[in-house]
Design a protein around this motif. Sequence first.
Motif, PDB file in Angstrom:
ATOM      1  N   VAL A  40       0.970  -1.138  -0.153  1.00  0.00           N
ATOM      2  CA  VAL A  40      -0.100   0.054   0.072  1.00  0.00           C
ATOM      3  C   VAL A  40       0.861   1.379  -0.069  1.00  0.00           C
ATOM      4  O   VAL A  40       0.352   2.306   0.081  1.00  0.00           O
ATOM      5  CB  VAL A  40      -0.990   0.006   1.225  1.00  0.00           C
ATOM      6  N   GLU A  64      -3.085   8.964   2.604  1.00  0.00           N
ATOM      7  CA  GLU A  64      -2.355   9.201   3.572  1.00  0.00           C
ATOM      8  C   GLU A  64      -0.916   9.916   3.005  1.00  0.00           C
ATOM      9  O   GLU A  64      -0.240   9.319   2.590  1.00  0.00           O
ATOM     10  CB  GLU A  64      -2.124   7.981   4.501  1.00  0.00           C
ATOM     11  N   PRO A 122      -4.800   4.638   2.192  1.00  0.00           N
ATOM     12  CA  PRO A 122      -5.733   4.250   3.447  1.00  0.00           C
ATOM     13  C   PRO A 122      -6.526   3.050   3.633  1.00  0.00           C
ATOM     14  O   PRO A 122      -6.952   2.538   2.291  1.00  0.00           O
ATOM     15  CB  PRO A 122      -6.671   5.548   3.520  1.00  0.00           C
ATOM     16  N   ASN A 123      -6.710   2.653   4.574  1.00  0.00           N
ATOM     17  CA  ASN A 123      -7.867   1.406   4.582  1.00  0.00           C
ATOM     18  C   ASN A 123      -9.190   1.586   4.946  1.00  0.00           C
ATOM     19  O   ASN A 123     -10.002   1.111   5.124  1.00  0.00           O
ATOM     20  CB  ASN A 123      -7.264   0.653   5.914  1.00  0.00           C
ATOM     21  N   PRO A 151      -0.657   3.177  13.256  1.00  0.00           N
ATOM     22  CA  PRO A 151      -1.983   3.189  12.959  1.00  0.00           C
ATOM     23  C   PRO A 151      -2.936   3.871  14.435  1.00  0.00           C
ATOM     24  O   PRO A 151      -4.064   3.838  14.297  1.00  0.00           O
ATOM     25  CB  PRO A 151      -2.550   1.587  12.873  1.00  0.00           C
ATOM     26  N   HIS A 161      -4.719   6.294   8.706  1.00  0.00           N
ATOM     27  CA  HIS A 161      -5.425   5.294   8.547  1.00  0.00           C
ATOM     28  C   HIS A 161      -4.810   3.908   7.710  1.00  0.00           C
ATOM     29  O   HIS A 161      -5.438   3.865   6.509  1.00  0.00           O
ATOM     30  CB  HIS A 161      -6.601   5.978   7.880  1.00  0.00           C
ATOM     31  N   GLN A 162      -4.027   3.127   8.313  1.00  0.00           N
ATOM     32  CA  GLN A 162      -3.642   2.140   7.582  1.00  0.00           C
ATOM     33  C   GLN A 162      -2.502   1.369   8.753  1.00  0.00           C
ATOM     34  O   GLN A 162      -2.220   1.781   9.803  1.00  0.00           O
ATOM     35  CB  GLN A 162      -2.837   2.635   6.576  1.00  0.00           C
ATOM     36  N   VAL A 233       4.346  -1.804   5.929  1.00  0.00           N
ATOM     37  CA  VAL A 233       2.981  -1.654   5.340  1.00  0.00           C
ATOM     38  C   VAL A 233       2.449  -3.064   4.869  1.00  0.00           C
ATOM     39  O   VAL A 233       3.067  -3.865   4.627  1.00  0.00           O
ATOM     40  CB  VAL A 233       3.211  -0.760   3.937  1.00  0.00           C
ATOM     41  N   LYS A 239      -6.161  -4.301   1.468  1.00  0.00           N
ATOM     42  CA  LYS A 239      -6.367  -3.534   2.729  1.00  0.00           C
ATOM     43  C   LYS A 239      -6.484  -2.084   2.264  1.00  0.00           C
ATOM     44  O   LYS A 239      -6.686  -1.289   3.315  1.00  0.00           O
ATOM     45  CB  LYS A 239      -4.998  -3.536   3.434  1.00  0.00           C
ATOM     46  N   ILE A 240      -6.762  -1.671   1.009  1.00  0.00           N
ATOM     47  CA  ILE A 240      -7.317  -0.387   0.545  1.00  0.00           C
ATOM     48  C   ILE A 240      -8.678  -0.167   1.057  1.00  0.00           C
ATOM     49  O   ILE A 240      -9.624  -1.012   0.503  1.00  0.00           O
ATOM     50  CB  ILE A 240      -6.923  -0.230  -0.724  1.00  0.00           C
TER      51      ILE A 240
END
Length: 242
Positions: A40, A64, A122-123, A151, A161-162, A233, A239-240
Motif C-alpha cells: 500500500v 495518507e 488508506p484502509n 495506526p 488510517h492504515q 506496510v 487492505k485499501i
Amino acid sequence: MKTVLHKANTRGHANHGWLDSHHTFSFASYQNPERMHFGVLRVLNDDQVAAGQGFGTHPHDNMEIISIPLEGDLEHKDSMGNVATIKEGDVQVMSAGTGIYHSEYNKNEDKEVKFLQIWVFPNTRNVEPRYDQISIRDIEKKNSFYQVLSPNADDQGVWIHQDAWFHLGKFDTGVSDSYTLKLKDNGVYVFVLEGEVEINGQKLGKRDGYGIWETESFELKSLTDSRVLLMEVPMSLGKIGR
C-alpha cells in the motif's frame, strides 16, 4: 523471505528547475509498470525545492500523505486553516479523506529544502481530513530504530488510517539492529537516507530502496555512519478502503 532492490540510480527523475525530484515509484511523467507501489506504499518522492519556490495550492483525496524534511524549512498551508513550518527533525501527516487543498513552499530565500513525500493508500475511505506534525527530537534514539508513525492515535509518533509503522534509525559504523514486523502479512520498505548498510548480505547505499516481505524479522548492519527509514506496510491491496 522475498525481496526487491531499487538502486538509487534506477529511480524516475524530473527536474523542473524549481523542483528536482526522484521517484521510487511511478509518479507524474515517470511511469514504470514494474514500479507502481510496494504493497500500500504508493509514492516515495525524494524532493529538492529551490529557494523561495514551492508547490501551489492543489487537491488531494483518499490518501495518507507523510512528509519528512531532511534539510531546510517547508511552509504548509491548507484548506483546514492550518499554517505550519516543518523542518528537519519533524514528521508531518495529512489524511486527505474526503478532500483537501494545500500548498508547500520553501520558506527560505537563500537555500533549498529537501524532503521525502510519501503516500500510503488508506484502509478507510472518505474520512474527515486531518493534519498533524511532531518533532522527533524527544523520541529519537542513537544506534537503534525508533517509531515515528503507527495506526494508533495514542502510540508514539503520528498516526494514519492504515496498518503501517514507520521507524527511523541513525547508526554509527559497525552497529547492527534488528526489526521485527508487527503483522505477518506486512512487508518493510527500507530506504537509506545516508551512508551504507547491509541486510542479509545485500549492501545498500544512499537513497537505495529495498523491499522485504514474507519474513518475521531481519537484521541491518551499518557499514558506515548511516541514517535509515523503515516503512512497514500491508502487502495486500485488499487492505485499501473501498
